[in-house]
Design an enzyme around this catalytic site. Structure first.
Site, mmCIF file in Angstrom:
data_model
loop_
_atom_site.group_PDB
_atom_site.id
_atom_site.type_symbol
_atom_site.label_atom_id
_atom_site.label_comp_id
_atom_site.label_asym_id
_atom_site.label_seq_id
_atom_site.Cartn_x
_atom_site.Cartn_y
_atom_site.Cartn_z
ATOM 1 N N PHE A 149 6.322 7.021 -1.827
ATOM 2 C CA PHE A 149 6.668 8.303 -2.101
ATOM 3 C C PHE A 149 5.473 9.397 -1.823
ATOM 4 O O PHE A 149 6.003 10.453 -1.804
ATOM 5 C CB PHE A 149 6.956 8.340 -3.725
ATOM 6 N N LYS A 173 12.643 2.567 5.943
ATOM 7 C CA LYS A 173 13.113 2.471 4.397
ATOM 8 C C LYS A 173 12.231 3.406 3.788
ATOM 9 O O LYS A 173 11.232 3.031 3.489
ATOM 10 C CB LYS A 173 13.373 1.197 3.912
ATOM 11 N N ARG A 177 12.386 8.129 -3.844
ATOM 12 C CA ARG A 177 12.216 9.399 -4.787
ATOM 13 C C ARG A 177 12.032 10.599 -3.708
ATOM 14 O O ARG A 177 12.428 11.708 -4.649
ATOM 15 C CB ARG A 177 10.621 9.053 -5.313
ATOM 16 N N SER A 226 2.208 0.106 -3.135
ATOM 17 C CA SER A 226 1.257 -0.427 -4.187
ATOM 18 C C SER A 226 1.071 -1.865 -3.865
ATOM 19 O O SER A 226 1.902 -2.480 -3.163
ATOM 20 C CB SER A 226 1.980 -0.365 -5.632
ATOM 21 N N CYS A 281 -3.529 7.806 -1.947
ATOM 22 C CA CYS A 281 -4.384 6.387 -1.622
ATOM 23 C C CYS A 281 -5.785 6.736 -1.373
ATOM 24 O O CYS A 281 -6.438 5.727 -1.682
ATOM 25 C CB CYS A 281 -3.550 5.656 -0.629
ATOM 26 N N GLU A 383 -5.553 0.919 -10.704
ATOM 27 C CA GLU A 383 -5.132 2.060 -10.181
ATOM 28 C C GLU A 383 -4.327 2.800 -11.079
ATOM 29 O O GLU A 383 -3.339 2.597 -11.622
ATOM 30 C CB GLU A 383 -4.478 1.840 -8.754
#
Ligand code: NAD
Length: 498
Positions: A149, A173, A177, A226, A281, A383
């Site tokens: 997202f 894909k 969100r 993630s 990230c 994280e």
């Protein structure tokens, strides 16, 4: 209410699974759209369209494929403001930050415009008597990208631009969100002249992802998200023999040496720690001052800056950052702050109580700052993905170098210093994939490659740059000898290239 379907065979189609997900507007907390969640059959329909269209696209000469990409770049620039606002309203980040998201993706599409040159093979004349050898790069066929997202424009473009330029057909894909911008990008690719079926967007959740992973006609999968999902996708994709690269979570450290310019360092930490509400990230989430005096000087300057961060709506041009993506994301970050307090870290700034006047239902969170964090704490190991910076005090340079090197994650790291020797030593020795020297977010430019190490990246090739061309093509090597050069008689031992 806006209904978002899928983009299959060159046009938007309604979802037929009967399942949908809410797309929020994080700045108000309202549901602004319903996105269709694809079934296995809908993924299959996209794959069949892609499979039918791909051979002709791969046979189109690379100059023509490059021209489509050039036109696409022009169209995204034309619609830049509209796309940035849509992105900001679905993700929560501010409009200027959304423009950066689009721009850093577009740079990879610009890189892909060089595909005639990038796909050139090799040739050796006279490798043996009358023997020439050459290699060529060929498209894989149908490939897929599963994206997170937090960069709904940049990461889809990192995936589909090089893949399509190489002659593949693509199934994207995106995150359920914030699916609005990926759908618009597919429309713009069509307007740029891409044949129908070459770029398909299937919106969805785990069901769509599993259908992609199990589909025998999909030859490669690129994932960003993630770490637990990255690892799952890497393992499941391998079971059907797919080529796979999966980029995961992060815990990026910034090392602050005693000789660092403290004002510049604090500016860098504020931007890299709290920009985009820490939902990057490559966000800096751990600051490591070296020596007690450095730590005290850092905290003295950092605390007032964190306290005075300006949190605003996504469309407020003066905001430092906007809301987080969902209410669950806010709750998750608050929970980590509670954990940090229980673990014994010092909460120097507490952002949990922040309320945005007039937008009380929005997903806002103030900036938080922890001091005296230690490496056994969960807030250090895991994280958090929010506007929280943890300060871990190191006694000396070797302790500071060991922290990011021994951490499970290895995405990005930075060192702030005026000492060239220290910087050079750090860059050479640190066990992390991307290193900044006085640069807090060392995201390499499009013609270099991007990728983390350890639990931040599974697979052996990076994203964008030359690695993306390697990932989305297979190499064929041809050894040729023409009859005029052939010696009579059979050879029974392995031929030597004399
Ligand atoms: P996520 O892992 O929740 O979702 C990523 C994608 O996987 C989405 O498309 C989602 O629909 C899908 N997905 C989610 N759960 C799934 C499941 N159980 N099975 C199959 N598919 C599933 O990640 P996110 O919250 O969208 O993004 C944030 C994460 O992405 C952070 O951890 C961040 O560090 C990471 N990230 C990494 C990089 C990088 O390059 N290393 C870049 C951006 C973001």
């Amino acid at each position: 209410m806006r209904a978002i379907g899928h983009f299959i065979g060159g046009k938007e189609v309604k979802g037929s699974s009967g399942r949908t997900a809410d797309v929020f507007e994080p700045m108000t907390g309202e549901v602004q759209a319903k996105v269709a969640l694809a079934s296995k059959a809908e993924v299959r329909a996209a794959v069949e369209n892609a499979r039918a269209a791909q051979p002709e696209w791969a046979a189109t000469n690379p100059q023509r494929r490059a021209r489509v990409m050039m036109k696409f770049v022009e169209l995204v620039q034309r619609d830049y403001d509209k796309l940035a606002e849509l992105l900001a309203r679905e993700h929560g980040k501010t409009v200027p930050d959304a423009k950066g998201d689009i721009q850093r993706g577009l740079e990879v599409a610009e890189f892909a415009c060089g595909i005639p040159h990038l796909m050139k093979g090799e040739y050796t004349e006279g490798a043996g008597p009358g023997i020439d050898i050459y290699s060529m790069r060929q498209a894989l066929g149908v490939v897929a990208g599963i994206t997170p997202f937090n960069f709904p424009a940049m990461i889809p473009m990192w995936k589909f631009a090089p893949a399509i330029a190489c002659g593949n057909a693509f199934i994207l894909k995106p995150s359920e969100r914030d699916p609005g911008v990926p759908m618009k990008l597919a429309e713009l690719m069509m307007e740029a002249g891409l044949p129908a079926g070459i770029l398909n967007v299937v919106n969805g959740d785990k069901e769509a992802v599993d259908a992609i992973l199990d589909d025998p006609d999909i030859k490669a999968v690129g994932f960003v998200g993630s770490t637990p999902i990255a690892q799952y996708i890497y393992e499941r994709a391998a079971q059907t023999g797919k080529r796979c690269q999966c980029f995961g979570g992060a815990k990026n450290h910034a090392i602050i040496m005693p000789d660092a310019d403290m004002d510049q360092t604090v500016d860098a930490l504020i931007g890299a720690g709290y920009g985009s509400a820490g939902e990057r990230c490559m966000a800096v989430s751990v600051a490591v001052p070296v020596g007690k005096t450095t730590a005290d000087r850092l905290m003295e300057k950092l605390i007032p800056r964190v306290e005075s961060l300006k949190i605003g709506t996504s469309v407020d041009p003066s905001a430092d950052y906007g809301p987080l993506v969902t209410r669950e994301a806010v709750e998750k970050v608050k929970n980590y702050i509670d954990i940090g307090i229980k673990e014994g870290a010092t909460l120097a700034v507490d952002g949990r109580g922040f309320k945005m006047q007039g937008y009380e239902k929005g997903f806002y969170l103030g900036g938080s700052l922890f001091d005296n964090v230690t490496k056994d704490m969960r807030i250090y190991k895991e994280e958090i993905f929010g506007p929280v910076l943890s300060v871990v005090r190191a006694h000396d340079y070797s302790e500071a170098l060991a922290l990011p090197s021994e951490h499970d994650y290895g995405n990005g790291v930075a060192i702030f210093t005026r000492d060239g020797d220290a910087a050079r030593d750090f860059a050479a020795k640190v066990n992390v994939g991307m290193v900044g020297i006085n640069v807090p977010i060392p995201v390499p430019i499009a013609y270099y490659t991007f990728g983390g190490w350890k639990k931040s990246g599974f697979g052996d090739l990076n994203q964008h740059g030359p690695d993306s061309i390697r990932f989305y093509t297979k190499t064929k090597t041809v050894t040729s000898r023409w009859p005029s050069g052939v010696k009579e008689g059979a050879e029974f031992s392995i031929p030597l290239m004399k």
